[in-house]
Design an enzyme around this catalytic site. Structure first.
Site, PDB file in Angstrom:
ATOM      1  N   GLY A   1     -20.035   1.347 -36.937  1.00  0.00           N
ATOM      2  CA  GLY A   1     -19.866  -0.076 -37.191  1.00  0.00           C
ATOM      3  C   GLY A   1     -20.530  -0.517 -38.474  1.00  0.00           C
ATOM      4  CB  ALA A   2     -20.279  -1.025 -41.473  1.00  0.00           C
TER       5      ALA A   2
ATOM      6  CG  ASP B   1     -11.864   9.031 -41.722  1.00  0.00           C
ATOM      7  OD1 ASP B   1     -11.824   8.145 -40.846  1.00  0.00           O
ATOM      8  OD2 ASP B   1     -12.401  10.129 -41.539  1.00  0.00           O
TER       9      ASP B   1
ATOM     10  CG  HIS C   1     -12.930   4.774 -40.363  1.00  0.00           C
ATOM     11  ND1 HIS C   1     -13.575   5.983 -40.516  1.00  0.00           N
ATOM     12  CD2 HIS C   1     -13.904   3.859 -40.089  1.00  0.00           C
ATOM     13  CE1 HIS C   1     -14.879   5.793 -40.361  1.00  0.00           C
ATOM     14  NE2 HIS C   1     -15.099   4.523 -40.092  1.00  0.00           N
TER      15      HIS C   1
ATOM     16  CB  SER D   1     -17.965   5.246 -38.614  1.00  0.00           C
ATOM     17  OG  SER D   1     -17.881   4.465 -39.782  1.00  0.00           O
ATOM     18  CB  ALA D   2     -22.511   3.537 -39.220  1.00  0.00           C
TER      19      ALA D   2
END
Length: 553
Positions: free
Chosen positions: A128-129, A341, A456, A215-216
């Site tokens: 979630g960045a 992605d 992504h 991701s994160a």
């Protein structure tokens, strides 16, 4: 006859319930916990115990490391997910969640009449960045994305999810000892260490823990393997679309963003001690809303605006991650990306790629490449643009030009740093094994053109078994993909080898080495032909060698 069959099934169900395998009340370091039990099937039932909302840390102070939870009296009813950590809503106009958020959830499968013992353990770290997210994931009614039930039952593993702090509250740093940052990483480490100390009471093997994330969360997994604080804590790791070498995984100028937050909440910014003291007594909701990721009218690609992420603090991350792979020498590592992605990000940077009736121009592609290669100036831009357009010919089709944008962003944001992390892990490994994959099962988003591949986060629904829980929304091929991923992932968690374990797999997955760069392509048709070599090697060589050796402006 149907009446007697129904009676017989009901009797069998009652008999099974009487002998149901369940952990009941479990004793942890904080006290007793009791979850919920569930039976799956009737004639040959399986069972699962679920514990939701077990605290692993106290409510943390603002911009401070969390303390261990002091425990509780009586028996904690662990039956409901807790609030996620305080963060902005998706519209970034308000906040959601709480400061008191350090809780975890556990799914424990049992087969037959006896409770499980010595099971492999898989600990999930959400993405979630570093701004959004929670242990249970997005939900529609009671259907949570990160519900561990399907994965636990199908792979015969214990699944754990947990919350960690995000945004300014999790990662704001002045770049010095006044606000060292990485509070979210410390939360993750605290949760992993809690599992290490307590999971045996739930039937898990504390010496066979795998951390995995996307991701994160995948970059977090990578950084946890590289931190000296985790040597010997877990045995394996899986990174899905993100590594510690990703250009967004480390904030190189944290003081710039700390001052930006300070200005917006009225703190003095000339001295880091005064700034940090002021920020710590500021309303945490005001701190959270002081940063907004604007996704429209951006001057540069959105990846350059991700402000709050881990920092090199000289402690948890003592050096540039590229110099820390010796800490992961005995960790088995499985890592890969989705073949498109970068599509999610490319769609923010150039919306035209998702608009079939609108055309993209060579000038727009060139500007995007220029902005990605900004640190190297015109020489970097010219080399990159020539490489990515070398197959265009005199009259390139729109689809090819739009795919070029996605390829460039996929390579820069995800694929190339992942290939570098694979090579470094392999080169520094002692007992640790290395596996590489490319996920290419196409996206089914109706708003996207039909040629879009795996975007992504498209892999999340498959690793958590959603096609099995909602048969109407998914095709048989989607269940094949989900079953394949769960089998490889949980075999790897059990043995360190995705081919060996309780689950049958469709093809042998060969380990990665730097000579051939072997990787498995995962989609609906995994066969021996799915083992491939040298993933986008000309582009990897460009970014990792040619581009990096150009002088910075």
């Amino acid at each position: 006859m149907s009446h007697w069959i129904a009676l017989a099934l009901a009797f069998a169900s009652l008999l099974a319930a009487a002998h149901a395998a369940t952990l009941g009340v479990v004793y942890t370091e904080g006290g007793f916990v009791q979850g919920t039990k569930k039976q799956i099937g009737i004639l040959s039932p399986s069972y699962i115990d679920t514990f939701k909302g077990i605290p692993f840390g106290s409510a943390p102070g603002v911009l401070e490391k969390a303390e261990s939870h002091p425990g509780w009296s009586g028996t904690l009813k662990a039956t409901e997910f807790k609030e996620r950590c305080l963060q902005a809503t998706l519209t970034q106009t308000d906040t959601r969640g709480e400061l008191d958020c350090l809780y975890l959830n556990i799914w424990v499968p049992h087969s037959g009449k006896s409770v499980s013992t010595n099971l492999p353990v898989m600990i999930w770290i959400y993405g979630g960045a570093f701004i959004f997210g929670g242990a249970q994931g997005a939900n529609f009614l009671d259907n949570y994305l990160y519900d561990g039930e399907e994965l636990a039952l199908r792979g015969n593993v214990i699944v754990v999810t947990f919350n960690y702090r995000l945004g300014p509250l999790g990662f704001l740093s002045t770049g010095d000892a006044n606000l060292p940052g990485n509070y979210g990483l410390w939360d993750q480490h605290m949760a992993i260490a809690w599992v290490k100390r307590n999971i045996a009471a739930f039937g898990g093997n504390p010496d066979n823990i795998t951390i995995f994330g996307e991701s994160a969360g995948a970059a977090s997994v990578s950084l946890q393997t590289l931190s000296p604080y985790n040597v010997g804590v877990f045995k394996r790791a899986i990174s899905q679309s993100g590594v510690g070498l990703s250009p967004w995984a480390i904030q190189e100028d944290p003081l710039f963003w700390a001052k930006e937050i300070g200005r917006k909440v009225g703190c003095p910014i000339g001295d880091t001690a005064a700034l940090s003291n002021c920020l710590r007594i500021t309303d945490p909701r005001a701190l959270t809303l002081a940063y907004k990721l604007d996704l429209s009218n951006l001057k540069y690609p959105v990846v350059h605006y991700l402000a709050f992420s881990p920092v090199i603090d000289g402690d948890f991350i003592p050096d540039d991650p590229i110099h820390l792979f010796h800490n992961a020498a005995d960790v088995d590592y499985l890592v890969g990306v989705n073949n498109m992605d970068g599509h999610l990000f490319a769609g923010m940077d150039l919306a035209v790629i998702n608009e079939p009736l609108k055309k993209i121009s060579p000038a727009e592609v060139q500007k995007l490449v220029k902005d990605l290669t900004l640190p190297k100036g015109s020489s970097g831009m010219d080399l990159a643009y020539n490489l990515y357009t070398s197959n265009w010919g005199p009259n390139p089709e729109q689809e090819l030009m739009k795919k070029t944008v996605i390829d460039a962003e996929t390579d820069y944001i995800f694929l190339v740093p992942t290939q570098e992390a694979l090579a470094h892990h392999y080169m520094y490994a002692r007992t640790g094994r290395t596996y590489s994959y490319l996920f290419s099962h196409p996206s089914r988003m109706p708003l996207y053109p039909s040629w879009v591949g795996a975007d992504h986060a498209d892999d999340l629904q498959f690793i958590f078994g959603k096609p099995f829980g909602n048969t109407l929304a998914y095709r048989p091929q989607d269940r094949d993909v989900s079953g394949t991923m769960i089998a490889y992932w949980t075999n790897f968690a059990a043995t360190g080898d995705p081919n060996k374990g309780p689950s049958k797999v469709p093809a042998t997955w060969l380990p990665y080495d730097t000579q051939y760069g072997q990787y498995l392509e995962i989609n609906k048709d995994v066969t021996y032909k799915s083992m491939k070599q040298g993933l986008r090697s000309p582009y990897v060589r460009f970014w990792a060698q040619t581009y990096r050796n150009l002088p910075n402006l």
